[in-house]
Structures are given as C-alpha cells and as structure tokens.
Design an enzyme around this catalytic site. Structure first.
Site, PDB file in Angstrom:
ATOM      1  N   GLU A 137       0.852  -1.130   0.080  1.00 49.91           N
ATOM      2  CA  GLU A 137       0.046   0.030   0.051  1.00 49.91           C
ATOM      3  C   GLU A 137       0.694   1.213   0.019  1.00 49.91           C
ATOM      4  OE1 GLU A 137      -3.193   0.074  -0.462  1.00 49.91           O
ATOM      5  OE2 GLU A 137      -3.117  -2.434  -0.513  1.00 49.91           O
ATOM      6  N   ASP A 205       3.683  -4.445  -6.342  1.00 48.71           N
ATOM      7  CA  ASP A 205       4.122  -5.714  -5.763  1.00 48.71           C
ATOM      8  C   ASP A 205       5.891  -5.547  -6.024  1.00 48.71           C
ATOM      9  OD1 ASP A 205       1.749  -6.871  -5.477  1.00 48.71           O
ATOM     10  OD2 ASP A 205       1.801  -8.071  -7.248  1.00 48.71           O
TER      11      ASP A 205
END
Length: 486
Positions: A137, A205
């Site tokens: 995040e 990611d």
C-alpha cells in the site's frame, strides 16, 4: 465536469454528522526499479492530493469504525514508518490507521493515508506477512497510482468518469458494494480501469517487495501471504474484500515469489509486538470475554502460541473484559516485572488501576514513563486519563495541551481534553475543544457552532475570545479550500 471536480462534488455531498457522533461519541534493494513515482502530477498536484486526502480521512473518521486505540495506533504506525523511512518518492507524512473489520482488506488513498482492516493482522501468521501488505500500500502511494489512474481515465473516457469516481471511496472501504457501483460504468471504460489496476498491482508488488527487504523484513512474506489468501478462498463464492480490489491470479503469485527469491534468504525472529497486537485485537475486539478466557487458557495449557507472553496478555485482557480484575492484575503485574516499559502492558495496567480507583501506583509509573518517553501517545493519553479519573484536572489539562502542540490532530487527546474542561466547568474552552473533535470529522458547521457557543461563554476572557474568533476564520477557510477545488 472534470474528473477531479466530479470526485470532489461526490465527496463533498456526504457529511455524516449524526453517524459521526454514534461512531466516535463513546467512550535497501537489489532490483533496480523504474523511477515513475512522479507520474500523475498533471492530474493532481501534491498540495491538492494532500488536501483531498485529509478531507477523505475526516470522512472516514465520521463514517467508519476507525480503531481509536492508542496502543494499536502506535504499533501500526511504527510498523509502517519503519518502511516509509526506506521508501523513495515520499512527498508527505504517512498516516496509518486501523478499521475494525474482520474482512481481509487494506487500502491507500490520497496524501499518504493507509487503512488496514483488523482482520489482516489477526489472519497474518508473521509480522513480515502483515508488513508485505503495508509495503504494497505504501508503494501505491509513492507511485501515485490513484492520481495516475485518474489521469489515464480522464484522458481515455472523460465522459464516463462520474459513475466511476462516485464509487472510488466506497470501493476502498467496502469493495463488494463499491465494485457494484463501479460496474454501472460503460464496459469499455470499466475494462480500461481493470487493465490499469492490474498494471498498478504488479508495480506495487515489485516496489513493495524491495521495500520489504530494505526494511529488514522477510521478502518471502509477500508471496507467502498471497498464496495463503489464494488457497484459502480458491473455492469460496465470496472472496475477501482484498481479493476484489487486489486480484491474485497465479501469474502474480509466481512473479512475487521469483522476485522475493532474488533477495538473500532471511531468518527473522518472531515479533512479540506483532503477537501482542494480535492478542489485543482478538481479546478486546472479537468474540465475548468468557469464550476468549477459555480459548486463551487452552492455548496456554497446550502451548499453542508463538510467545507465551502474548497468550498471557490476551488472557489478562479477557479477564478484564469479564470484570475479573484481580486475575487480570495478577497476570499483567507478572508481565511487567519482565518488561516494565512495554506499552501494551502499561495500557492494561492503567485500565485496571482506574477500575479499582487505586491511583497512586499508576500515576507514579506513568509520570516516570512520561519523562522517559515524552509525547508518546500511549503514555501521554493513559497518564491524562488517569489524572482525570483521579480528579487532578489541572495536571491533565496541562499534559494534554502540551501533547496537542506536537500531535494537533490526535482525536483521542481532543476528546479527553473536552472532558477535562467540562469537569472543571471551563465551558468556553470545553466548547472550543469539542469544536476540534467535530473538525477532525469534517463537520465544519458543527465545529463553528461549538466555537460560537464557546465565544459566548468567554465574555470575561478577551484572549480566549480572540483565539476562538481566529479559529472560526481558520475553519471557514479550510471549508472554502475544498469548495474552491470544486
């Protein structure tokens, strides 16, 4: 209407004052990455992003079950900021907060705000697994994915954005409902949004796993947690919220594992703080006290724990919630003899002494800790609360005023100070501080009403009247800033 204006129009329509009162009235890496974090500036400047992010945060405080628990707030912010210190393209301070929801979900939005559902903490088996979600995040924020997505959608389908933006905030919090709202948009625009989101997810990611490794966590925490989630919900008709906003195809899990394996293998000792946070959430926010007592007694007897101290701490909280204060005190006192400055233990120790109205021991301990850890929110807020309960209101007032100079947006501190003024019958200051509580919920009209009431109580205090008048002007300007964006 532009994309930004559409978002602001939808956002500014909702100001849930009455529900706000219900909710809050209680009580360094190996893989070189592309430098693309500055993208999205043409859609939304950093200043505007912060302004909108702060407004959204006020909205969430008013409408969602935000966990106003200083111990857990301290834990999740410590975890998050350990990684922010190693991140690139950080343009502002981050705020990490918890939503009391068992759904597996996490979300990031404008201005460095990152929300973590409590279910993620209780589901993760290691702190590296939890940290992998937080790092992901953080990467969404530093890469400015939301601003870039707005820019791309506005460029490709400018006439279909109203329906999509109206669901953005809702999707972050409640993906099932939010995705249904978004699905009413035109098919072509929706497909473009999905494709762009997949690109964002891969990028987050990649950046997140490197950030995880650079911050001293196990980079395998990311693919391990991905795999567990995918396997757990493979055959379920209702996937968790996080899989709706963060899809997990096999290719993404494989890519995450390959990337994590590029870093040296790392054996990391289990985190006591993480286990204590899990125990606190399970014992205080889940289930009922009697069932929790039985569960922790079995865990301790059969040694089903990572840290015995965490299981004992969970049992002590369960006893406290069941009003077995003597048993709870016996456990927490023993834990404190081994770790006297542990803030998880200090918080429960304070609650216990307040319940039995035995103030001298806890006030002495908190006074020493406040000198050792000045402006630590767990210590300061517990100390102020204990001083209030011991009817030492003047000391509590000074402590909270000093603390708010450092943390002016601390919701709990403003709430405590409001109570402190009320107990002293300082009505002008009580209303002025209550106004700050409403301001933190984005309820500017209510805040200004409180200030005006406080002004009327301050007839014999010209300096107080002057400060209140200045604050009214400040709040009116904050409200007008949002309107000018629209």
């Amino acid at each position: 209407m532009t994309l930004l204006n559409t978002f602001l129009f939808v956002f500014l329509l909702s100001t849930p004052y009455s529900h706000a009162q219900q909710v809050n009235g209680k009580n360094h890496g190996r893989n070189k990455l592309p430098e693309i974090g500055a993208a999205g500036f043409s859609a939304l400047s950093i200043d505007k992003e912060q302004l909108i992010g702060n407004a959204m945060m006020k909205h969430l405080r008013a409408s969602q079950p935000i966990v106003n628990d200083p111990v857990l707030i301290e834990y999740i912010n410590d975890l998050g900021n350990r990684m922010v210190r190693n991140a690139q393209d950080v343009h502002y301070n981050f705020e990490f907060f918890l939503v009391n929801n068992k759904e597996l979900n996490a979300f990031a939005f404008f201005g460095g705000h990152i929300g973590i559902h409590t279910g993620l903490i209780t589901t993760a088996e290691t702190e590296s697994e939890l940290a992998s979600v937080v790092a992901h995040e953080i990467s969404h924020v530093t890469q400015r994915h939301l601003a870039r997505k707005m820019e791309a959608q506005n460029r490709n389908q400018p006439l279909t954005m109203a329906g999509m933006i109206s669901g953005v905030l809702l999707t972050l919090i409640n993906p099932t409902v939010g995705m249904a709202a978004l699905s009413t948009s035109m098919a072509a625009s929706q497909q473009a949004s999905i494709n762009y989101t997949r690109t964002n997810e891969k990028e987050a990611d990649r950046v997140g796993i490197q950030l995880l490794a650079n911050s001293g966590f196990d980079p395998m925490g990311a693919p391990n947690f991905f795999s567990k989630m995918a396997e757990q919900y493979r055959y379920k008709s209702k996937p968790p919220a996080m899989l709706l906003t963060h899809p997990l195809p096999e290719s993404r899990i494989s890519e995450a594992r390959v990337r994590a394996q590029n870093f040296p293998a790392r054996q990391i000792r289990a985190s006591l703080q993480f286990e204590l946070a899990k125990a606190r959430l399970k014992a205080r926010y889940e289930g009922n006290a009697q069932d929790n007592i039985k569960r922790y007694l079995i865990e301790i007897e059969k040694q089903r724990y990572v840290y015995k101290e965490a299981a004992q701490y969970g049992l002590a909280i369960a006893y406290f919630e069941n009003e077995n204060y003597e048993k709870s005190h016996e456990i927490i006192k023993s834990l404190l003899t081994k770790d006297q400055n542990n803030l998880f233990y200090i918080d429960l120790f304070t609650d216990l002494h307040i319940k039995v109205k035995n103030f001298p021991p806890i006030l002495e301990r908190l006074e020493k800790l406040n000198l050792l850890m000045p402006n630590n929110q767990v210590v300061a807020l517990n100390y102020a609360n204990a001083l209030n309960e011991a009817e030492n209101y003047q000391a509590a007032e000074i402590l909270l005023q000093d603390f708010l100079l450092v943390q002016p947006n601390n919701f709990i501190a403003h709430d405590l100070l409001t109570d402190t003024y009320k107990k002293q019958n300082k009505m002008a200051m009580m209303h002025a501080t209550k106004a700050e509580v409403f301001a933190l919920l984005g309820a500017y009209p209510r805040a200004i009403d409180e200030l005006q009431t406080g002004y009327n109580y301050a007839d014999d205090k010209p300096l107080v009247k002057k400060r209140i008048k200045a604050r009214i002007i400040q709040l009116q300007e904050q409200e007008n800033k949002l309107k000018r964006l629209n």
